[in-house]
Scaffold this motif. Structure first.
Motif, mmCIF file in Angstrom:
data_model
loop_
_atom_site.group_PDB
_atom_site.id
_atom_site.type_symbol
_atom_site.label_atom_id
_atom_site.label_comp_id
_atom_site.label_asym_id
_atom_site.label_seq_id
_atom_site.Cartn_x
_atom_site.Cartn_y
_atom_site.Cartn_z
ATOM 1 N N LEU A 18 -35.879 52.106 -50.076
ATOM 2 C CA LEU A 18 -34.917 52.232 -50.039
ATOM 3 C C LEU A 18 -34.156 51.052 -49.396
ATOM 4 C CD1 LEU A 18 -33.316 55.047 -48.139
ATOM 5 C CD2 LEU A 18 -33.467 54.980 -49.957
ATOM 6 N N ARG A 19 -32.489 50.617 -49.599
ATOM 7 C CA ARG A 19 -32.295 48.832 -49.641
ATOM 8 C C ARG A 19 -30.635 49.429 -49.135
ATOM 9 N NH1 ARG A 19 -30.098 44.107 -53.513
ATOM 10 N NH2 ARG A 19 -30.315 42.762 -52.081
ATOM 11 N N LEU A 20 -30.857 48.834 -48.044
ATOM 12 C CA LEU A 20 -29.612 48.997 -47.221
ATOM 13 C C LEU A 20 -28.615 47.863 -47.536
ATOM 14 C CD1 LEU A 20 -30.934 50.631 -43.777
ATOM 15 C CD2 LEU A 20 -30.284 51.789 -45.466
ATOM 16 N N SER A 21 -27.901 47.934 -46.987
ATOM 17 C CA SER A 21 -26.426 46.774 -47.906
ATOM 18 C C SER A 21 -25.916 47.420 -46.313
ATOM 19 C CB SER A 21 -26.146 46.785 -48.927
ATOM 20 O OG SER A 21 -26.685 47.324 -49.804
ATOM 21 N N CYS A 22 -25.681 46.007 -45.641
ATOM 22 C CA CYS A 22 -24.098 45.641 -44.695
ATOM 23 C C CYS A 22 -23.255 44.295 -45.371
ATOM 24 C CB CYS A 22 -24.395 45.725 -43.761
ATOM 25 S SG CYS A 22 -23.093 45.231 -42.329
ATOM 26 N N ALA A 23 -21.619 45.014 -45.454
ATOM 27 C CA ALA A 23 -21.103 43.792 -45.759
ATOM 28 C C ALA A 23 -20.355 43.877 -44.795
ATOM 29 C CB ALA A 23 -19.626 44.506 -46.849
ATOM 30 N N ALA A 24 -19.773 42.421 -44.828
ATOM 31 C CA ALA A 24 -19.383 42.288 -43.331
ATOM 32 C C ALA A 24 -18.036 41.460 -43.510
ATOM 33 C CB ALA A 24 -20.097 41.014 -42.718
ATOM 34 N N SER A 25 -16.929 41.542 -42.549
ATOM 35 C CA SER A 25 -16.061 40.623 -42.867
ATOM 36 C C SER A 25 -14.848 39.975 -41.593
ATOM 37 C CB SER A 25 -14.405 41.308 -44.178
ATOM 38 O OG SER A 25 -14.548 42.545 -43.393
ATOM 39 N N GLY A 26 -14.149 39.663 -41.328
ATOM 40 C CA GLY A 26 -13.440 39.507 -40.649
ATOM 41 C C GLY A 26 -13.398 37.677 -40.130
ATOM 42 N N GLY A 27 -12.069 37.393 -39.489
ATOM 43 C CA GLY A 27 -12.087 36.084 -39.443
ATOM 44 C C GLY A 27 -12.918 35.382 -38.393
ATOM 45 N N THR A 28 -13.685 36.198 -37.642
ATOM 46 C CA THR A 28 -14.407 35.462 -36.034
ATOM 47 C C THR A 28 -16.194 35.938 -36.361
ATOM 48 O OG1 THR A 28 -14.321 37.355 -35.414
ATOM 49 C CG2 THR A 28 -12.422 35.675 -34.685
ATOM 50 N N LEU A 29 -15.926 36.259 -38.082
ATOM 51 C CA LEU A 29 -17.591 36.408 -38.096
ATOM 52 C C LEU A 29 -18.508 35.155 -38.458
ATOM 53 C CD1 LEU A 29 -19.649 38.087 -39.738
ATOM 54 C CD2 LEU A 29 -18.305 37.608 -42.261
ATOM 55 N N ARG A 30 -17.873 34.040 -38.366
ATOM 56 C CA ARG A 30 -18.555 32.776 -38.519
ATOM 57 C C ARG A 30 -19.480 32.321 -36.773
ATOM 58 N NH1 ARG A 30 -13.707 31.407 -37.976
ATOM 59 N NH2 ARG A 30 -12.686 29.579 -36.671
ATOM 60 N N PHE A 31 -18.684 33.207 -36.066
ATOM 61 C CA PHE A 31 -19.985 33.519 -34.788
ATOM 62 C C PHE A 31 -20.809 34.252 -34.424
ATOM 63 C CE2 PHE A 31 -16.590 30.650 -33.277
ATOM 64 C CZ PHE A 31 -15.478 31.176 -33.648
ATOM 65 N N GLN A 64 -12.281 39.825 -34.866
ATOM 66 C CA GLN A 64 -12.183 41.055 -35.062
ATOM 67 C C GLN A 64 -13.676 40.612 -36.593
ATOM 68 O OE1 GLN A 64 -12.304 44.077 -33.882
ATOM 69 N NE2 GLN A 64 -10.989 43.091 -32.403
ATOM 70 N N VAL A 65 -14.895 42.064 -36.384
ATOM 71 C CA VAL A 65 -15.402 41.982 -37.284
ATOM 72 C C VAL A 65 -16.169 43.311 -37.688
ATOM 73 C CG1 VAL A 65 -18.047 41.506 -37.404
ATOM 74 C CG2 VAL A 65 -17.391 39.364 -36.665
ATOM 75 N N GLN A 66 -15.776 43.463 -39.110
ATOM 76 C CA GLN A 66 -15.608 44.571 -39.702
ATOM 77 C C GLN A 66 -16.796 44.384 -40.464
ATOM 78 O OE1 GLN A 66 -12.878 43.180 -40.374
ATOM 79 N NE2 GLN A 66 -12.242 43.821 -38.721
ATOM 80 N N LEU A 67 -18.397 45.475 -40.311
ATOM 81 C CA LEU A 67 -19.115 46.212 -40.999
ATOM 82 C C LEU A 67 -19.392 47.267 -41.524
ATOM 83 C CD1 LEU A 67 -21.410 44.746 -37.632
ATOM 84 C CD2 LEU A 67 -20.099 43.669 -40.123
ATOM 85 N N ALA A 68 -19.907 47.401 -42.653
ATOM 86 C CA ALA A 68 -19.579 48.774 -43.845
ATOM 87 C C ALA A 68 -21.235 48.640 -44.182
ATOM 88 C CB ALA A 68 -18.471 48.328 -44.986
ATOM 89 N N GLU A 69 -21.578 49.818 -43.623
ATOM 90 C CA GLU A 69 -22.864 49.829 -44.470
ATOM 91 C C GLU A 69 -22.794 50.587 -45.496
ATOM 92 O OE1 GLU A 69 -23.576 50.410 -39.873
ATOM 93 O OE2 GLU A 69 -22.122 50.963 -41.089
ATOM 94 N N SER A 70 -24.402 50.640 -46.001
ATOM 95 C CA SER A 70 -24.379 51.854 -47.181
ATOM 96 C C SER A 70 -25.938 51.525 -47.676
ATOM 97 C CB SER A 70 -23.215 51.062 -48.779
ATOM 98 O OG SER A 70 -24.042 50.092 -49.804
ATOM 99 N N GLY A 71 -26.094 52.844 -49.064
ATOM 100 C CA GLY A 71 -27.625 52.613 -49.697
ATOM 101 C C GLY A 71 -28.420 53.307 -48.487
ATOM 102 N N GLY A 72 -28.422 54.202 -47.690
ATOM 103 C CA GLY A 72 -29.153 55.366 -46.269
ATOM 104 C C GLY A 72 -29.069 56.682 -47.622
ATOM 105 N N GLY A 73 -29.835 57.377 -47.022
ATOM 106 C CA GLY A 73 -30.225 58.439 -48.071
ATOM 107 C C GLY A 73 -31.321 59.248 -47.919
#
Length: 118
Positions: free
Chosen positions: A18-31, A1-10
């Motif tokens: 604008l600068r958008l960010s996306c923090a990614a996490s999850g055990g399979t992210l490397r794939f 699973q991969v989780q993605l969380a965006e921020s920075g819109g407006g």
């Protein structure tokens, strides 16, 4: 699973940035590779920028070239999208995505709204 969380819109005026960010996490992210898509009201979701299918470089949609810049910080598992010289037609929800090939996204973030006023 991969989780993605965006921020920075407006809300920004035409010509702004604008600068958008996306923090990614999850055990399979490397794939997976990471990139950005957007969806304007009444339109299909479209690719904006991201790592290409081979992982060797960054690809940009034609409308993004020269105005948007994709970058990533591997130490933070975070990708960014710098939006410059924004136009009203850039108004859309911007989504972070994880994929093997961008034509078939495996995971989506929840999206962040970018509104450009003219």
């Amino acid at each position: 699973q991969v989780q993605l969380a965006e921020s920075g819109g407006g809300l920004v005026q035409a010509g702004g940035s604008l600068r958008l960010s996306c923090a990614a996490s999850g055990g399979t992210l490397r794939f997976y590779k990471l990139g950005w898509f957007r969806q304007a009201p009444g339109s299909e979701r479209e690719f904006v920028a991201g790592v290409n299918w081979s992982g060797s470089s960054t690809s940009y949609a034609d409308f993004a070239k020269g105005r948007f810049t994709f970058s990533k910080d591997n130490t933070k598992n975070t990708v960014y999208l710098q939006l410059n010289s924004l136009k009203s037609e850039d108004t859309a929800v911007y989504f972070c995505a994880a994929y093997i090939v961008p034509q078939s996204v495996n995971y989506w973030g929840q999206g962040t709204q970018v509104t450009v006023s003219s």
